[in-house]
Design an enzyme around this catalytic site. Sequence first.
Site, mmCIF file in Angstrom:
data_model
loop_
_atom_site.group_PDB
_atom_site.id
_atom_site.type_symbol
_atom_site.label_atom_id
_atom_site.label_comp_id
_atom_site.label_asym_id
_atom_site.label_seq_id
_atom_site.Cartn_x
_atom_site.Cartn_y
_atom_site.Cartn_z
ATOM 1 N N LYS A 74 0.802 -1.239 0.000
ATOM 2 C CA LYS A 74 0.000 0.000 0.000
ATOM 3 C C LYS A 74 0.833 1.288 0.000
ATOM 4 O O LYS A 74 0.425 2.282 -0.589
ATOM 5 C CB LYS A 74 -0.925 0.024 1.217
ATOM 6 C CG LYS A 74 -2.180 -0.804 1.059
ATOM 7 C CD LYS A 74 -3.065 -0.580 2.272
ATOM 8 C CE LYS A 74 -4.429 -1.184 2.063
ATOM 9 N NZ LYS A 74 -5.381 -0.765 3.108
ATOM 10 N N ASP A 110 -9.988 3.788 1.317
ATOM 11 C CA ASP A 110 -10.199 3.347 2.701
ATOM 12 C C ASP A 110 -10.849 4.438 3.553
ATOM 13 O O ASP A 110 -11.767 4.167 4.332
ATOM 14 C CB ASP A 110 -8.873 2.939 3.354
ATOM 15 C CG ASP A 110 -8.404 1.565 2.903
ATOM 16 O OD1 ASP A 110 -9.262 0.712 2.605
ATOM 17 O OD2 ASP A 110 -7.185 1.345 2.860
#
Length: 278
Positions: A74, A110
């Site tokens: 990520k 997210d």
Amino acid sequence: MGAAAELRKISRYGVIGQPVAHSLSPRIHALFAKAFGIDLSYEAIEIAPADLAARLQQLHADGYSGINVTLPHKAVVAALCEGVSERAQIAGAVNCLKRTDSGWIGDNTDGEGLVRDLARLGIAVAGQRVLLLGAGGAARGAIDPLLALHPKELVVSSRNPWKPEALAEQFKGRGPLRPCTHLALKGDHYDLIINATSAGHAGGMPRLPGPLLVEGGSCYDLSYGKAHAPFAAWAQQQSAAKTDDGLGMLVEQAAVSFEIWLGKSPDVEAVLAALRTR
Ligand code: ATR
């Protein structure tokens, strides 16, 4: 490729990580696609960190339209993107790649997933005292989206005093963020406590001092499944009026990716219900 074959060509999507076989994303996206009658493939693709650059190029050459990114890629994948959204830069993490003719644009869904899930659950942040447990990547990604909801105060705490300190420095001027150690939380009371530690994955919870939740307060976990159990047990000890796991956030962040790729907003509740009855 002939015109008929081109017409039959299915759009390809996937999630990259290591490990990735456990990921629920293929199932979630398959349910989204089915609900819209869209024919697509979505695979879990295991990639070792050393192979990331080459494999991303290959996925592009293979015609993939979109990729989700999970651990451990990520943070590093941003450097391999043609461009990165502002929210992904602020979060320091990219979890969604959208194809361009020549490469990938990185985004982060997210934070929006968290915000949508809190709204779905009726959990207020505006004007509330909010405690965020943990100061790793998950906490960093949650800070700016939470500050944008105008809490009265957002306290970030961890065992290590320097990690929350560094986050407070980074998000200076973006809202009422206060760094703290778990120990120094003693005597404080919060309306909402969010668990962004990874302790649950090892079956544990950080050691926290005394009661920390106001009467009627809520607890929310970024973890789900087995990893949610220790925080759920702690929330019960705190007499939380409401405790939720992070499965809703997982489905919400997937829905935001689906919207980015296909311009359609999936029915999150229906997919969440299907996952919970599994
Ligand atoms: P991520 O990047 O996914 O957020 P991480 O950085 O490994 O994961 O961990 C996030 C947080 O979980 C860290 O802040 C860490 O706490 P400390 O800063 O206090 O070290 C916390 N954490 C991980 N394992 C823990 C454990 N066993 N007990 C308490 N806290 C833990």
